[in-house]
Scaffold this motif. Sequence first.
Motif, PDB file in Angstrom:
ATOM      1  N   ILE A   1       0.831  -1.209   0.000  1.00 17.23           N
ATOM      2  CA  ILE A   1       0.000   0.000   0.000  1.00 17.23           C
ATOM      3  C   ILE A   1       0.860   1.251   0.000  1.00 17.23           C
ATOM      4  O   ILE A   1       0.546   2.254  -0.663  1.00 17.23           O
ATOM      5  N   GLN A   2       1.970   1.190   0.725  1.00 13.10           N
ATOM      6  CA  GLN A   2       2.875   2.337   0.810  1.00 13.10           C
ATOM      7  C   GLN A   2       3.365   2.777  -0.564  1.00 13.10           C
ATOM      8  O   GLN A   2       3.623   3.970  -0.798  1.00 13.10           O
ATOM      9  N   GLN A   3       3.474   1.848  -1.493  1.00 14.14           N
ATOM     10  CA  GLN A   3       3.981   2.167  -2.827  1.00 14.14           C
ATOM     11  C   GLN A   3       2.921   2.782  -3.739  1.00 14.14           C
ATOM     12  O   GLN A   3       3.245   3.232  -4.831  1.00 14.14           O
ATOM     13  N   GLN A   4       1.669   2.755  -3.328  1.00 14.26           N
ATOM     14  CA  GLN A   4       0.578   3.314  -4.120  1.00 14.26           C
ATOM     15  C   GLN A   4       0.620   2.835  -5.568  1.00 14.26           C
ATOM     16  O   GLN A   4       0.829   3.608  -6.512  1.00 14.26           O
ATOM     17  N   PRO A   5       0.405   1.543  -5.781  1.00 12.90           N
ATOM     18  CA  PRO A   5       0.446   0.995  -7.141  1.00 12.90           C
ATOM     19  C   PRO A   5      -0.683   1.560  -8.008  1.00 12.90           C
ATOM     20  O   PRO A   5      -1.761   1.893  -7.512  1.00 12.90           O
ATOM     21  N   THR A   6      -0.409   1.635  -9.293  1.00 10.74           N
ATOM     22  CA  THR A   6      -1.459   1.980 -10.239  1.00 10.74           C
ATOM     23  C   THR A   6      -2.072   0.722 -10.846  1.00 10.74           C
ATOM     24  O   THR A   6      -3.166   0.765 -11.402  1.00 10.74           O
ATOM     25  N   PHE A   7      -1.340  -0.390 -10.748  1.00  4.95           N
ATOM     26  CA  PHE A   7      -1.834  -1.679 -11.228  1.00  4.95           C
ATOM     27  C   PHE A   7      -1.148  -2.766 -10.399  1.00  4.95           C
ATOM     28  O   PHE A   7       0.010  -2.608  -9.996  1.00  4.95           O
ATOM     29  N   PHE A   8      -1.864  -3.868 -10.164  1.00  2.37           N
ATOM     30  CA  PHE A   8      -1.296  -4.947  -9.369  1.00  2.37           C
ATOM     31  C   PHE A   8      -1.687  -6.293  -9.949  1.00  2.37           C
ATOM     32  O   PHE A   8      -2.663  -6.433 -10.703  1.00  2.37           O
ATOM     33  N   SER A   9      -0.902  -7.303  -9.597  1.00  4.62           N
ATOM     34  CA  SER A   9      -1.307  -8.692  -9.800  1.00  4.62           C
ATOM     35  C   SER A   9      -1.235  -9.388  -8.451  1.00  4.62           C
ATOM     36  O   SER A   9      -0.381  -9.057  -7.620  1.00  4.62           O
ATOM     37  N   LEU A  10      -2.138 -10.327  -8.239  1.00  6.20           N
ATOM     38  CA  LEU A  10      -2.165 -11.091  -6.982  1.00  6.20           C
ATOM     39  C   LEU A  10      -2.372 -12.556  -7.313  1.00  6.20           C
ATOM     40  O   LEU A  10      -3.363 -12.939  -7.928  1.00  6.20           O
ATOM     41  N   TRP A  11      -1.381 -13.364  -6.914  1.00  8.12           N
ATOM     42  CA  TRP A  11      -1.516 -14.824  -7.049  1.00  8.12           C
ATOM     43  C   TRP A  11      -1.035 -15.424  -5.734  1.00  8.12           C
ATOM     44  O   TRP A  11       0.150 -15.587  -5.500  1.00  8.12           O
ATOM     45  N   ILE A  12      -1.971 -15.719  -4.869  1.00  7.27           N
ATOM     46  CA  ILE A  12      -1.651 -16.197  -3.531  1.00  7.27           C
ATOM     47  C   ILE A  12      -2.689 -17.242  -3.114  1.00  7.27           C
ATOM     48  O   ILE A  12      -3.830 -17.190  -3.568  1.00  7.27           O
ATOM     49  N   GLY A  13      -2.272 -18.187  -2.262  1.00  9.95           N
ATOM     50  CA  GLY A  13      -3.200 -19.177  -1.736  1.00  9.95           C
ATOM     51  C   GLY A  13      -2.782 -20.609  -1.974  1.00  9.95           C
ATOM     52  O   GLY A  13      -3.273 -21.510  -1.286  1.00  9.95           O
ATOM     53  N   SER A  14      -1.885 -20.843  -2.926  1.00  8.56           N
ATOM     54  CA  SER A  14      -1.509 -22.233  -3.203  1.00  8.56           C
ATOM     55  C   SER A  14      -0.848 -22.892  -2.002  1.00  8.56           C
ATOM     56  O   SER A  14      -1.082 -24.078  -1.727  1.00  8.56           O
TER      57      SER A  14
END
Length: 515
Positions: free
Chosen positions: A192-205
Motif C-alpha cells: 500500500i505504501q507504494q501506491q500501485p497503479t496496477f497490481f497482480s495477486l496470485w496467492i493461496g496455493s
Amino acid sequence: MKKILISTVAVSALLLTVSCKTDFDRDVSSVVVTSGNADFKNYIALGNSLTAGYRDGTLYSDGQNESYPSMIAKQMQLAGGGAFKQPMMPNNVGGFTNLFNASGGTSFYGKLTLKVVDGALSPVPSAPGADLDNVTAGRPYNNMGVPGARVSHLLAPGYGNPAGLMTTPKTANPYFVRFASSTTTSVIADFIQQQPTFFSLWIGSNDALLYALAGGDSTIEPLTPPTEFATYYNLLISQIATTNAKGVIANIPSVTSIPSLTTIPYNPLTVAVLGQGSVEAGNANIDALNAQLYGPLNQILTTLGAGDRIKPLSKTAANPLLLKDESIADLGAQITLVAANSGNPTLVALAPYLGATYGQARQAKAGDLVPLTTKSAIGSNATLPPTVPTSLAARGIAYPFEDKYVLTSTEVAEVNSAITAYNQTIKAAADAKGYAFVDANAKMVQLNATSGIQFDGVKYTATFVTGGSFSLDGVHPTGRGYAILANEFIKAINNKYGSTLPFVNVNTYSGVTFP
C-alpha cells in the motif's frame, strides 16, 4: 521485429486462425500497443514463490529474471509502464548458508541440478550460495512475491523481522526479511505504501500445497480451513482496494496434479528395486519378506476381515509401498491378540510389535500420491526395538511409511475440496471488485492433458523434466512455464481493460538444463 499479440477486440480482425491451445505468432507489428483503461506506470506484483520466480527448489537470480511479473512488466512498458525492480538474490545459486534447521543443517539449499546418480539422471541440491542478505536499501521493489507465504502471511505484522526466524514456531520469512521496510511492517502495508497503479495477486496455493507435500501431516504443515482462507483473502482484497488500483488476480491450480506428487508411482517396489538391481537378490528378499511379515500379517488380517490391507509381495508385478493410514480402523489390539495366540513362536515373540506397528498399516493403492521427496526415504531404516529383526526396518517396504511420506486418497480428496472452496472465494472477490481474473486451475488441467499446450510448434505438458513446463522441484515452473502463465495474465488483462499488451514468446525462455 515480429511482435506476438494475443486476441483482443481491437485486433481480432487481424487474426485469421486461432487454436485454443496454441499462442499466436502472426506479425502484428503495425498494431499500436496501448494500456486501454488501465494504468501500468507503477505495477506491483503480490504473491508467493510463484510470483517471485522461484524454481529448482530455491530462489536464484536467473529464475527471478524469468518471473512471470517481470515478463508482464516488459510488455507493460510498451504501453507506458514504468520500471520493474525485483529484490535480486546475490548469486545464481540461491539458498542461505546461515539458516539452520533443528538438526543443525541448512534449511535453504541452493538450486537443484540434474546429475547422474547411480546410473540415472536425478535432481541434486547445490550448496547454498551465501548468507541471508538484506536489500532494503534498494527499495521499493515491484516484485513482492514471498516464497513460502500463505494468504494470512501477507497480512502479518513482523513477517520481515529477523528475530522471528529464531522463534518456535517461526513468525518471519527470510525472503521478506531481505526487503521489508521495517521489522514491524507487513507485506500488504509495504504494498500500500507504494501506491500501485496496477497490481497482480496470485496467492493461496501454499495454504493447500504445503500440507500436500507434507503427506497430509498437519503437525508439519496444516491445511488452511476454507472459512479461514475466505476471511484472510477477503481482508487482503479489502486492503488492496484502498489503493484504487486496477489489477488481476489468479486462482489456485490443483496442487495434487503437479509433478512433485504424480511422478513417483504408488507401487514402485519391483524385483529390481527390492534387489537393488539384482533380480536374484530381489526374489530372495521377496521370499524373506513374505515369510517373515507379509504372509503372517495377511493371515492375521484375513481372520479380522481386513485381508485386503496387506497382501504377499509379487515377483512378477510392481508392489505397492507400505504405509500407515490414520483414516482406517486401528486393529493393533486385535493383531496383538491373534499373533500371541497363534502358536507360532516367531509371531508370539513379535505380537506386541506387530500390533503397535501395523494396526493401521496398509499397502498403497491407486489414488495415493507419493511426493518426490519421499523417493530417497524408500528403504531407509526406521528405529526398531532390539527384539525385532533389522530386516523389518526398511521404510515403505517392511516398516509402514509415517503419515508425512504419502498423501493418501482420503487426504487428496480433502486437499481438492479445500482448493475448490478457495477458488470460489477468489473468483467471487474478482467479480465483486471488478478485477481481471486468471483461471490458473484450468491451465493446469490443459498441461495435464495428453495434448498439453502448444506454442509455435513446441508442446508443453506437466510431465516431470521432459514436459518442459515444470522445473526440477516438480512444483514450480521453468522459465518457459512461467512464460505460459504470463500470457494467461496478459490475456486476462487485455480482455478486462481493453489493453493490447503483446504475448511473450514462450520458446525464448529457459527450460530444464541437462548435463
